[in-house]
Structures are given as C-alpha cells and as structure tokens.
Design a protein around this motif. Structure first.
Motif: not given
Length: 119
Positions: A16-23, A41-44
C-alpha cells in the motif's frame, strides 16, 4: 514539434505504498527489434523525477517499459524463494496521438501486476 510525453510510476499494492528505487528502461519497438532510448529509477513517490519520454523526444509508435522489480521485492521482504516469480515486468504499448500525455503505471505485488493508461 510534438506536445506528447510519457510518464510512469510504480505502486506496491501489497504494502500500500509507492515503490522507490525500481530501475525502469524504455525501449522503442519495431517488429522484433528493441532500441533502448531511456532509463531511470523511481523516487520516494514511486515516480520518475522527469517524464521518461519528454516532449522534445516524443514520437508515436510501439514502446516497451521494463520494470526491474526483483531487487525491490527482495529488499522489502516480498521476494520468496529464488527464482523469483516476478523479476522483470515488461509492458508493451502503443502511442498513436502525438499531442497526448501517456501515463503507464505499474501496480505491483510479489505474484502479480496490472497496468492501465492513466492521466
């Protein structure tokens, strides 16, 4: 000059949250040929800091986003045993409107995903 652009984001629906750090890598697809044109890369917030395909580079056509989710699932304790059920998630889609904002999000869990054309 085109006014279209492409954005993406990743939401971890299991937590139930954003996914940070995914290339994330974007390819232009022509037949069986893939040409890498962007990576980020995805951010916070689970988003990219800028459009993955900005207005000045936008072209209509077939594209594929590949989300490298394996390390994220491992880091968040969701991976399970190797081999992972999901390690890379490819989403192939077409963009036909040169003036449109295309948004292609990934809704992710360890054993499934979905996408849609967002706004």
């Amino acid at each position: 000059m085109s006014e279209g652009y492409l954005t993406t984001h990743v939401l971890d629906t299991a937590r139930g949250c954003p996914a940070e750090g995914i290339p994330v890598v974007l390819y232009r697809v022509s037949g069986n040929s893939h040409r890498k044109i962007a990576e980020t890369v995805t951010n916070a917030d689970g988003r990219t800091d800028a459009p993955i395909l900005p207005k000045d580079a936008f072209r209509t056509g077939q594209y594929e986003l590949v989300f490298f989710v394996g390390d994220y699932l491992r880091a968040t304790g969701q991976a399970g045993e190797d081999p992972l059920f999901l390690d890379q998630v490819p989403i192939r889609f077409g963009m036909a409107d040169a003036e449109a904002h295309y948004h292609v999000p990934l809704l992710l869990s360890p054993y499934g995903y979905s996408t849609y054309r967002g706004s």
